[in-house]
Structures are given as structure tokens and as C-alpha cells.
Design an enzyme around this catalytic site. Structure first.
Site, PDB file in Angstrom:
ATOM      1  N   ASP A 192      70.150 -38.990  21.377  1.00  0.00           N
ATOM      2  CA  ASP A 192      70.218 -40.306  20.745  1.00  0.00           C
ATOM      3  C   ASP A 192      70.648 -41.326  21.794  1.00  0.00           C
ATOM      4  O   ASP A 192      71.834 -41.534  22.030  1.00  0.00           O
ATOM      5  CB  ASP A 192      71.188 -40.302  19.570  1.00  0.00           C
ATOM      6  CG  ASP A 192      71.200 -41.624  18.812  1.00  0.00           C
ATOM      7  OD1 ASP A 192      70.659 -42.625  19.345  1.00  0.00           O
ATOM      8  OD2 ASP A 192      71.742 -41.676  17.699  1.00  0.00           O
ATOM      9  N   HIS A 197      75.599 -47.279  21.613  1.00  0.00           N
ATOM     10  CA  HIS A 197      76.682 -46.343  21.881  1.00  0.00           C
ATOM     11  C   HIS A 197      77.090 -46.307  23.353  1.00  0.00           C
ATOM     12  O   HIS A 197      77.946 -45.500  23.732  1.00  0.00           O
ATOM     13  CB  HIS A 197      76.278 -44.951  21.409  1.00  0.00           C
ATOM     14  CG  HIS A 197      75.785 -44.929  19.998  1.00  0.00           C
ATOM     15  ND1 HIS A 197      76.603 -45.197  18.928  1.00  0.00           N
ATOM     16  CD2 HIS A 197      74.545 -44.702  19.486  1.00  0.00           C
ATOM     17  CE1 HIS A 197      75.894 -45.127  17.807  1.00  0.00           C
ATOM     18  NE2 HIS A 197      74.653 -44.828  18.120  1.00  0.00           N
TER      19      HIS A 197
END
Length: 289
Positions: A192, A197
Site C-alpha cells: 500500500d 502514509h
């Protein structure tokens, strides 16, 4: 592009073949914090290929390791849906494993859009996925809910209400899982690569002061806490996990999971004690054997 409800729901399932090795499993476990206190307990059942046992939540990243794709995605794109990643959040996740996952294997995965709910200011997109081995025997099924900000108002149904109450008694367990400041950078190597993030500027553009931990990282960390703290370290006893992602967690914060046991099911919630027990996971249950 506005959501095209008919196209999205009418599209045939997308099918792909995946594979994974024990190295993918080891990376996944390490990214959840396994072996962090290796001097006292290296947690070899999670961190060493001999006797390796697989957390069932590995299903969420199987076949998506860093070697599977180097370019970070910029959009959630599929028939009838094309949404900038800065507008989406992972809203909920459910997983059922039909048998213990092997440390290395292959599978055929089928994915489809099951529902799209119109929440006015946002849309909730429900994705279903099923994985089977080469013989056609099921391995796992998942349901993922995505909250897409600004994508509502297309005239769809608002979706069912999901009332939730916790047991009115003292919990059976309270489990603390600390995270590290760099945990999201490690977890993203499972596949991911959403810059939310990792990239502070991207996170600020999405409305956050700092990059946030992946929802599925919190999901896996809590699964490990339940296995270790409630199920005697036996990964095969956790057969299902369903949660709603109720709030973000920043890398370096703690996940505190409060657990009530009800027969063959655990009811739990996860909060962040550093921010006044702000909700992280709610509407949460685990199926156990």
C-alpha cells in the site's frame, strides 16, 4: 469523474492470480511490530521461517508486496469509479479465513463492487473479494468499505444503519500495542504505497497534520494483540475479524484494545490513550475457535 452507479455495480468481477512467499509473511509480521523486543522474545513463530505461522490478516496484503508494483497509485480507479486518493479513507474491513493460511502459496482472487451508498457529502463503496487455491478451495473472503469524501449526492440509497453497543460489564482483557514513529514507512512495503502514509505534504493536503498509519496496519496490530493476549498465541484460532475504522492513528502512538469474550466471539474496541482514548476501531468483533 462522478460515480456511475450502474457501471460500477454491473461490471463483472475482476480476477487475478497472486502468489506469496515466506519472506512476504515475515515482512508483514515485522511491519506489525513482531520481534520488536527480540532481546527478551524474538517471537520466532512470527519472525523466523522455520515453524512460521501466518496471522490470518496477512490475507489483506497477500500478493501485493513491494515487488508487485513500484509506482504509487494516485487514484482509486475501476469501472464507474475514479477518485483521487486524497479524497478516500478506509472506513471498514471484514475478513473470514476458511482455513489456516500457508506461509507460501498461490491463489486466484476475484473482486467486485458489491454496494455503493450515498451519504450526501460522501459515498461509501463496498468491495468484496474472494480468494481460492488452484483447486478452487476457498482461502478467504473480505469486505472492504471505502469512504469517498465529496463523492455523494448521486441519488443512491444511504445504506443500512448499523447500531452498536458494547457489553455492559467490565472487560475481560485490556491490551496495549505501542507503535513506532517509522511504522507506516515499514508497513507500506507490504504494497500500500498511498503517499498519505509517508509524505507530510500529501497528508496536509488531505487534512492531516502528519502522515497517518494505515488502517489495515492497525487492523493487523490488533489481530496480533488478540492472538497473543487472548488466544494463547495460536493464529489458527482467529477465523474472522470485522471492524469500523473510527479514527486515525499517528505512527508512534499506542493502540489500546478493550476486549469482552462472548462465547465463540470477541467484542472489542480500540482507542488511542495518548489522545484521551480517541476511537480508532469500533463496531469490532472477532470470530474464534
Amino acid at each position: 469523474m462522478p460515480i456511475d452507479l450502474d457501471e460500477a455495480l454491473g461490471a463483472p468481477p475482476a480476477t487475478r492470480e497472486i502468489s506469496w512467499t515466506s519472506r512476504d509473511v515475515l515482512l508483514y509480521h515485522l511491519s506489525l511490530g513482531a520481534g520488536r523486543d527480540a532481546g527478551a522474545d524474538p517471537e520466532l513463530s512470527y519472525t523466523y521461517e522455520r515453524g512460521l505461522r501466518v496471522l490470518p490478516t496477512f490475507a489483506m496484503v497477500a500478493g501485493q508486496g513491494i515487488s508487485a508494483g513500484e509506482r504509487p497509485p494516485t487514484a482509486m480507479s475501476m469501472p464507474g469509479i475514479d477518485i483521487d486518493l486524497r479524497r478516500i479513507l478506509h472506513a471498514g474491513q471484514a475478513l473470514t479465513v476458511h482455513r489456516p493460511l500457508p506461509a507460501a502459496g498461490e491463489a486466484v482472487v476475484s473482486s467486485r463492487v458489491a454496494n455503493i451508498w450515498d451519504k450526501g457529502k460522501a459515498a461509501v463503496i463496498e468491495m468484496e473479494q474472494a480468494a481460492a487455491d488452484s483447486s478452487g478451495d476457498p482461502l478467504w473472503t473480505t469486505t472492504m468499505r471505502i469512504w469517498a469524501r465529496g463523492e455523494g449526492g448521486f441519488g443512491g440509497e444511504p445504506g443500512p444503519e448499523t447500531p452498536w453497543t458494547e457489553p455492559d460489564r467490565e472487560p475481560d482483557h485490556v491490551l496495549d500495542s505501542p507503535t513506532t514513529p517509522g511504522q507506516a514507512l515499514l508497513y507500506r512495503l507490504n504494497g500500500d504505497l498511498n503517499p498519505l502514509h509517508a509524505d507530510p505534504a500529501f497528508a496536509r493536503a488531505a487534512g492531516f497534520d502528519h502522515p497517518i498509519l494505515h488502517g489495515l496496519a492497525s487492523y493487523g496490530i490488533v489481530a496480533k494483540a488478540l492472538v497473543d493476549g487472548v488466544l494463547g498465541g495460536d493464529v489458527t484460532r482467529l477465523t474472522g475479524l470485522s471492524v469500523r475504522f473510527a479514527g486515525v492513528l499517528f505512527p508512534g502512538e499506542t493502540i489500546r484494545t478493550t476486549v469482552w469474550r462472548e462465547g465463540d466471539r470477541l467484542v472489542f474496541r480500540s482507542t488511542c490513550p495518548e489522545r484521551g482514548d480517541a476511537a480508532v476501531l469500533t463496531h469490532a468483533t472477532a470470530e474464534i475457535s
